[in-house]
Motif scaffolding. Structure first.
Motif, PDB file in Angstrom:
ATOM      1  N   ASN A 189      10.794  47.784 -13.075  1.00  8.32           N
ATOM      2  CA  ASN A 189      10.963  47.797 -14.531  1.00  8.32           C
ATOM      3  C   ASN A 189       9.615  47.813 -15.241  1.00  8.32           C
ATOM      4  O   ASN A 189       9.528  47.557 -16.440  1.00  8.32           O
ATOM      5  CB  ASN A 189      11.803  46.602 -14.996  1.00  8.32           C
ATOM      6  N   GLY A 190       8.546  48.068 -14.495  1.00  9.43           N
ATOM      7  CA  GLY A 190       7.215  48.128 -15.068  1.00  9.43           C
ATOM      8  C   GLY A 190       6.354  46.940 -14.708  1.00  9.43           C
ATOM      9  O   GLY A 190       5.212  47.082 -14.297  1.00  9.43           O
ATOM     10  N   THR A 191       6.904  45.745 -14.871  1.00 11.01           N
ATOM     11  CA  THR A 191       6.146  44.536 -14.554  1.00 11.01           C
ATOM     12  C   THR A 191       6.644  43.875 -13.273  1.00 11.01           C
ATOM     13  O   THR A 191       5.930  43.076 -12.666  1.00 11.01           O
ATOM     14  CB  THR A 191       6.245  43.506 -15.692  1.00 11.01           C
ATOM     15  N   HIS A 192       7.883  44.187 -12.864  1.00  9.72           N
ATOM     16  CA  HIS A 192       8.474  43.595 -11.667  1.00  9.72           C
ATOM     17  C   HIS A 192       9.113  44.683 -10.799  1.00  9.72           C
ATOM     18  O   HIS A 192       9.408  45.777 -11.276  1.00  9.72           O
ATOM     19  CB  HIS A 192       9.548  42.561 -12.048  1.00  9.72           C
ATOM     20  N   TYR A 193       9.308  44.360  -9.550  1.00  9.02           N
ATOM     21  CA  TYR A 193      10.029  45.250  -8.645  1.00  9.02           C
ATOM     22  C   TYR A 193      11.142  44.453  -7.972  1.00  9.02           C
ATOM     23  O   TYR A 193      11.041  43.237  -7.785  1.00  9.02           O
ATOM     24  CB  TYR A 193       9.090  45.877  -7.611  1.00  9.02           C
ATOM     25  N   TYR A 194      12.212  45.157  -7.621  1.00  9.82           N
ATOM     26  CA  TYR A 194      13.391  44.497  -7.060  1.00  9.82           C
ATOM     27  C   TYR A 194      13.332  44.569  -5.537  1.00  9.82           C
ATOM     28  O   TYR A 194      13.270  45.647  -4.947  1.00  9.82           O
ATOM     29  CB  TYR A 194      14.660  45.188  -7.565  1.00  9.82           C
ATOM     30  N   TYR A 195      13.329  43.407  -4.904  1.00 13.29           N
ATOM     31  CA  TYR A 195      13.206  43.350  -3.447  1.00 13.29           C
ATOM     32  C   TYR A 195      13.966  42.147  -2.911  1.00 13.29           C
ATOM     33  O   TYR A 195      13.840  41.033  -3.441  1.00 13.29           O
ATOM     34  CB  TYR A 195      11.726  43.273  -3.035  1.00 13.29           C
ATOM     35  N   ASN A 196      14.757  42.387  -1.880  1.00 16.38           N
ATOM     36  CA  ASN A 196      15.475  41.312  -1.189  1.00 16.38           C
ATOM     37  C   ASN A 196      16.331  40.481  -2.149  1.00 16.38           C
ATOM     38  O   ASN A 196      16.364  39.252  -2.090  1.00 16.38           O
ATOM     39  CB  ASN A 196      14.491  40.411  -0.440  1.00 16.38           C
ATOM     40  N   GLY A 197      17.017  41.182  -3.074  1.00 15.95           N
ATOM     41  CA  GLY A 197      17.982  40.516  -3.936  1.00 15.95           C
ATOM     42  C   GLY A 197      17.432  39.878  -5.184  1.00 15.95           C
ATOM     43  O   GLY A 197      18.193  39.232  -5.933  1.00 15.95           O
ATOM     44  N   LYS A 198      16.130  40.041  -5.467  1.00 14.78           N
ATOM     45  CA  LYS A 198      15.596  39.438  -6.689  1.00 14.78           C
ATOM     46  C   LYS A 198      14.387  40.225  -7.201  1.00 14.78           C
ATOM     47  O   LYS A 198      13.749  40.971  -6.459  1.00 14.78           O
ATOM     48  CB  LYS A 198      15.221  37.981  -6.459  1.00 14.78           C
ATOM     49  N   LYS A 232      13.108  47.423  11.397  1.00 12.04           N
ATOM     50  CA  LYS A 232      14.452  46.855  11.379  1.00 12.04           C
ATOM     51  C   LYS A 232      15.170  47.417  10.167  1.00 12.04           C
ATOM     52  O   LYS A 232      14.539  47.817   9.178  1.00 12.04           O
ATOM     53  CB  LYS A 232      14.403  45.333  11.320  1.00 12.04           C
ATOM     54  N   GLN A 233      16.495  47.474  10.221  1.00 15.45           N
ATOM     55  CA  GLN A 233      17.266  48.016   9.104  1.00 15.45           C
ATOM     56  C   GLN A 233      17.539  46.906   8.116  1.00 15.45           C
ATOM     57  O   GLN A 233      18.384  46.038   8.330  1.00 15.45           O
ATOM     58  CB  GLN A 233      18.588  48.613   9.580  1.00 15.45           C
ATOM     59  N   GLY A 234      16.795  46.890   7.018  1.00 15.88           N
ATOM     60  CA  GLY A 234      16.958  45.864   6.009  1.00 15.88           C
ATOM     61  C   GLY A 234      16.177  44.615   6.352  1.00 15.88           C
ATOM     62  O   GLY A 234      15.792  44.370   7.497  1.00 15.88           O
ATOM     63  N   VAL A 235      15.956  43.794   5.332  1.00 12.28           N
ATOM     64  CA  VAL A 235      15.158  42.575   5.491  1.00 12.28           C
ATOM     65  C   VAL A 235      15.755  41.664   6.547  1.00 12.28           C
ATOM     66  O   VAL A 235      15.029  41.012   7.308  1.00 12.28           O
ATOM     67  CB  VAL A 235      15.053  41.840   4.134  1.00 12.28           C
ATOM     68  N   LEU A 236      17.072  41.610   6.628  1.00  8.49           N
ATOM     69  CA  LEU A 236      17.740  40.693   7.558  1.00  8.49           C
ATOM     70  C   LEU A 236      18.096  41.345   8.882  1.00  8.49           C
ATOM     71  O   LEU A 236      18.754  40.732   9.724  1.00  8.49           O
ATOM     72  CB  LEU A 236      19.004  40.131   6.894  1.00  8.49           C
ATOM     73  N   GLY A 237      17.674  42.598   9.093  1.00  9.80           N
ATOM     74  CA  GLY A 237      18.007  43.295  10.325  1.00  9.80           C
ATOM     75  C   GLY A 237      17.235  42.767  11.521  1.00  9.80           C
ATOM     76  O   GLY A 237      16.351  41.907  11.409  1.00  9.80           O
ATOM     77  N   ASN A 244      13.906  48.329  -1.993  1.00  7.41           N
ATOM     78  CA  ASN A 244      14.607  47.102  -2.397  1.00  7.41           C
ATOM     79  C   ASN A 244      14.943  46.185  -1.229  1.00  7.41           C
ATOM     80  O   ASN A 244      15.595  45.150  -1.413  1.00  7.41           O
ATOM     81  CB  ASN A 244      15.879  47.451  -3.182  1.00  7.41           C
ATOM     82  N   GLY A 245      14.544  46.560  -0.019  1.00  6.42           N
ATOM     83  CA  GLY A 245      14.804  45.699   1.135  1.00  6.42           C
ATOM     84  C   GLY A 245      15.977  46.131   1.980  1.00  6.42           C
ATOM     85  O   GLY A 245      16.261  45.498   3.000  1.00  6.42           O
ATOM     86  N   THR A 246      16.641  47.218   1.591  1.00  2.00           N
ATOM     87  CA  THR A 246      17.781  47.696   2.377  1.00  2.00           C
ATOM     88  C   THR A 246      17.380  48.794   3.348  1.00  2.00           C
ATOM     89  O   THR A 246      18.177  49.200   4.188  1.00  2.00           O
ATOM     90  CB  THR A 246      18.891  48.233   1.454  1.00  2.00           C
ATOM     91  N   GLY A 247      16.164  49.313   3.208  1.00  2.14           N
ATOM     92  CA  GLY A 247      15.701  50.400   4.067  1.00  2.14           C
ATOM     93  C   GLY A 247      15.072  49.877   5.346  1.00  2.14           C
ATOM     94  O   GLY A 247      15.303  48.730   5.766  1.00  2.14           O
ATOM     95  N   GLU A 248      14.271  50.720   5.963  1.00  2.00           N
ATOM     96  CA  GLU A 248      13.621  50.352   7.216  1.00  2.00           C
ATOM     97  C   GLU A 248      12.366  49.534   6.914  1.00  2.00           C
ATOM     98  O   GLU A 248      11.385  50.049   6.386  1.00  2.00           O
ATOM     99  CB  GLU A 248      13.284  51.600   8.031  1.00  2.00           C
TER     100      GLU A 248
END
Length: 853
Positions: free
Chosen positions: A369-378, A495-500, A515-519
């Motif tokens: 959004n310009g000042t923040h990025y979305y990663y791992n659910g937040k 790994k696939q996603g942060v929790l993979g 956003n943490g859902t990729g590799e």
């Protein structure tokens, strides 16, 4: 009277012009009044050669250091301690290559503009965005606290550099500093680390994921999978480096995302390569080793020739280091970095080639959004770093670098107008060179020092585990008869996603969601599981940037980023051919100009031509003459040799270029993929041999259905037309050496300091690599890179003596009036070598230096 007036006018204009030259600068060239400065360039010749003997004093030395300078300007440094040894090396690096070293550290640290002016602002922004300077400081802090021994060695090296600077500034600096009205700053340990990162970055494949993302989007899925096949498959004729094996994508991209990638690639392409070793095109290397069962002496033989960009002074500086603490190592160093990269000691030898896989860099498309990025659910706040670029003769430039957990936001380099219009585009880059843990797992300085001193395979292997970036194929041989090959480096596991969970088959081959859902990276392949071969059954090992491993390997290393393998296939062919190799045989192999690609395509072209003639097809006299040269080439002793005196290599080289274009370009145009990466030449070889009716040979721009034969003969016609138009109608002017040349450009670009152009043999696919591109101004293919150092070593054994030879194109001294400015270049051009005076320098010493307190 009229004549006198004209003379006076010209005299006045000449005087005005001379005054302008004295007081005004042009680009990076300063006011030429510097040339008349009594403390200016006229003092440079006094530093061109070593005096017969000299003494250098410094209170930081712990003992005496004796240096023999041999007849090639190569120093043999004898010291009691490693600290004193590297102090002397630092001094000699600075004495011979100070400006080159300065450019290395400034390029890496984003400080070219303060020396060269506003033309380099984008270069500095690019390097500061990547962030070598930020990572180097972290690494240096770690070394200072946790690896004090290595930090102190680096500091001693810097002390030697700074002694030279302090003794010679401002009265006796290298020529280049006078040309740009500048002076060197003191050397710091962080400069060594920066230079290390720059070399690693220049040998890393950085843009393949962006290319593959665009191709995957533009081409139908089935087409992409056919032309850019899965990394595990390979082709039947490929010969991987390790002979016996070893121990989700986002489908819907919008045009804004695609355009962002294209704009970013344009920005990266525009970064001028100050050091021509930087970049991905054509960079390669050869190395190989055979054990004693395949040599005439019963000793292992090892050869290496890294392929980097041609420049003068060379990227290499040769040296022999001997200390009472275990050093007795000779080889080549990068000026500005205090260790031998390729070489041998009295027990082992090693050389490197670039792995060339695409696993060291991943790209991510962040949600921002310009000042923040979305990663791992937040939402998380960007890390921000405020950078300042000081500009010579200009105002400072300030800008902010944003980083996520993955790395710097590279699309911030694109114009602000574009970003303001498309705020959702946010591409970040993750590079293994700046993302390995600082916990002792990796330490390239520790690795190379250990390698320099290793006495056997166990010590070498133990040291090599600390190597991180760039990934390199290390070939090894020792005086105990062992040979080995290791695909060393920090190779990410994903790994696939942060929790993979870690999955070795994930590739990171395309831009991933940020956003943490990729590799995501899950660590690095453990050293014990990286590809390695030790004393293989075939009794030899070869790497030439081809595929590292076969399909049995459990982790991803790369895909279509490998070299097509023609150099490797030729070297393998030669090494299989006999069992009594000598050093002379290895010399011939390093100068081998056999183009293996020609051996695969030309016989088919001849067969197709014969069939066409038998059907009654007719061709112009020019095409018939051109084809007769191909016939002669195919039947001669120089069959498929890219020899400068032959005409056929010129015809073949243009033909294979156009054959690729005629096979792929029509479909690529139809799919909107113009300018994107064509499939590897090995893919074209495969369908040419095995699928002559492939749909890829069909020309979609005309009616009917065309096949391989049509495309080959159409290409032959176009080849002759192109050669006539660009070289001339006289086919005798088409010799390869007339249109294929090699050029060594000085860092300043001043013609009087350049060397060449010279007629040149080889091609991109010969063991004597001569990667080239057409220069429309020169009307020639200019070889831009090739063997930057040739080395051959007979390891010897208990009863026979180690013997070694080497050469690089250039000379030890960057001073253009020195006899060592280019004395090695003539040897290199003639495929000759100099003896490496490893055992003794008796009879070849031209100067001695004594360092003392």
């Amino acid at each position: 009277m009229k004549t006198v007036i004209i003379k006076e006018i010209f005299a006045l204009l000449g005087l005005i012009g001379f005054i302008i030259l004295l007081v005004m600068s042009f680009g990076i060239i300063p006011a030429l009044g510097n040339f008349l400065n009594p403390f200016g360039v006229w003092t440079v010749p006094s530093n061109a050669e070593y005096p017969t003997s000299m003494v250098i004093r410094d209170s930081r030395l712990t003992g005496m250091v004796h240096v023999n300078i041999d007849k090639y300007g190569i120093p043999h440094i004898y010291a009691q301690t490693d600290k004193d040894l590297l102090f002397a090396l630092g001094y000699l690096h600075a004495r011979n290559r100070l400006f080159e070293m300065d450019m290395f550290r400034r390029y890496a640290g984003g400080k070219l503009s303060e020396l060269l002016g506003s033309d380099y602002i984008n270069v500095d922004k690019y390097m500061l965005t990547i962030g070598f300077n930020r990572r180097a400081q972290k690494e240096l802090n770690y070394l200072k606290i946790n690896e004090t021994y290595y930090y102190n060695l680096i500091q001693s090296y810097c002390n030697g550099i700074n002694l030279y600077i302090s003794q010679n500034s401002p009265t006796n600096l290298p020529l280049e500093y006078y040309l740009i009205s500048a002076a060197p700053q003191p050397w710091r340990p962080i400069d060594v680390v920066l230079a290390k990162y720059l070399q690693a970055w220049g040998l890393t494949a950085t843009r393949y994921d962006l290319d593959f993302t665009l191709l995957h989007e533009k081409l139908p899925k089935s087409v992409f999978n056919e032309l850019y096949p899965n990394w595990t498959t390979g082709l039947p004729f490929e010969e991987p480096i390790i002979p016996d094996g070893s121990k989700g994508f986002i489908e819907n991209h919008n045009t804004i995302f695609t355009q962002a990638i294209l704009n970013l690639l344009d920005y990266m392409e525009a970064i001028p390569p100050i050091f021509k070793s930087l970049g991905e095109n054509g960079i390669g290397s050869n190395n190989w080793a055979v054990n004693g069962s395949k040599t005439s002496t019963g000793n292992p033989l090892l050869a290496g020739d890294p392929h980097l960009g041609h420049q003068i002074p060379s990227v290499w500086y040769e040296v022999h280091l001997i200390s009472g603490e275990g050093y007795n190592t000779t080889g080549v160093t990068f000026p500005g970095i205090p260790y031998i990269i390729i070489g041998h000691n009295d027990h082992i030898a090693w050389s490197l080639t670039n792995v060339g896989g695409d696993s060291a860099v991943d790209w991510y498309n962040e949600t921002s959004n310009g000042t923040h990025y979305y990663y791992n659910g937040k939402w998380q706040k960007f890390s921000e770093y405020h950078e300042i670029i000081n500009v010579k003769s200009g105002s400072p430039i300030s800008f902010t670098v944003r980083e996520t957990v993955h790395g710097p936001v590279m699309t911030d380099l694109i114009s602000h107008k574009y970003i303001n219009e498309n705020p959702g585009v946010c591409l970040t880059m993750k590079w293994s060179g700046t993302h390995t843990p600082l916990d002792g797992t990796y330490n390239i300085i520790k690795a190379i020092y250990g390698i320099n001193k290793a006495k056997n395979w166990t010590e070498f292997n133990e040291s090599l585990k600390y190597w991180d970036s760039p990934p390199q194929n290390f070939v090894y041989a020792d005086d105990q008869g062992n040979i080995a090959m290791t695909v060393a480096g920090a190779h990410p596991i994903r790994k696939q996603g942060v929790l993979g969970t870690p999955n070795g088959t994930l590739t990171g081959r395309f831009v991933q969601p940020g956003n943490g859902t990729g590799e995501e990276w899950a660590g690095f392949i453990p050293y014990g599981k990286i590809p390695q071969s030790f004393n293989p059954k075939q009794c030899y090992l070869v790497s030439a940037n081809q595929r590292s491993i076969n399909e049995s390997y459990q982790y991803y290393l790369g895909t279509n980023s490998w070299d097509p393998g023609y150099r490797a296939r030729e070297i393998n062919r030669v090494l299989r051919s006999k069992n009594d190799f000598t050093m002379d045989d290895f010399k011939k192999l390093q100068s081998d100009n056999y183009d293996y690609s020609a051996s695969q395509f030309v016989p088919i072209l001849i067969k197709v031509w014969n069939y066409s003639i038998s059907k009654g097809d007719t061709y112009s006299a020019d095409i018939q003459v051109a084809m007769s040269k191909i016939y002669q080439w195919n039947k001669s002793d120089n069959r498929f040799i890219m020899d400068r005196y032959l005409i056929a290599p010129t015809i073949y080289w243009k033909w294979i270029e156009l054959y690729q274009q005629n096979t792929w370009s029509d479909e690529f145009t139809n799919w909107g993929a113009v300018g994107l990466k064509f499939p590897a030449i090995s893919i074209l070889e495969n369908i040419t041999k095995n699928d002559p009716n492939s749909v890829w040979f069909n020309d979609t721009s005309i009616h009917g259905t065309q096949d391989r034969n049509y495309t080959m003969l159409k290409t032959l016609n176009e080849t002759v037309d192109w050669l006539k138009s660009n070289i001339g109608s006289n086919i005798n002017k088409w010799t390869w050496g007339n249109v294929h040349k090699i050029y060594f450009e000085h860092l300043t670009g001043l013609k009087t300091l350049n060397r060449g152009p010279y007629s040149h043999d080889g091609s991109s696919w010969t063991p004597n690599n001569a990667y080239c591109q057409w220069d429309s101004d020169e009307k020639a293919y200019i070889a831009q890179l090739g063997p930057s150092w040739r080395m051959i070593i007979d390891l010897g054994n208990l009863t026979t003596q180690l013997t070694s030879i080497g050469v690089y194109p250039g000379g030890q001294n960057s001073n253009p009036v020195s006899k060592h400015y280019d004395d090695l270049l003539q040897l290199w051009l003639n495929y000759q070598y100099h003896n490496i005076y490893f055992k003794s320098q008796t009879g070849v010493v031209e100067a001695t230096i004594l360092f003392t307190r």
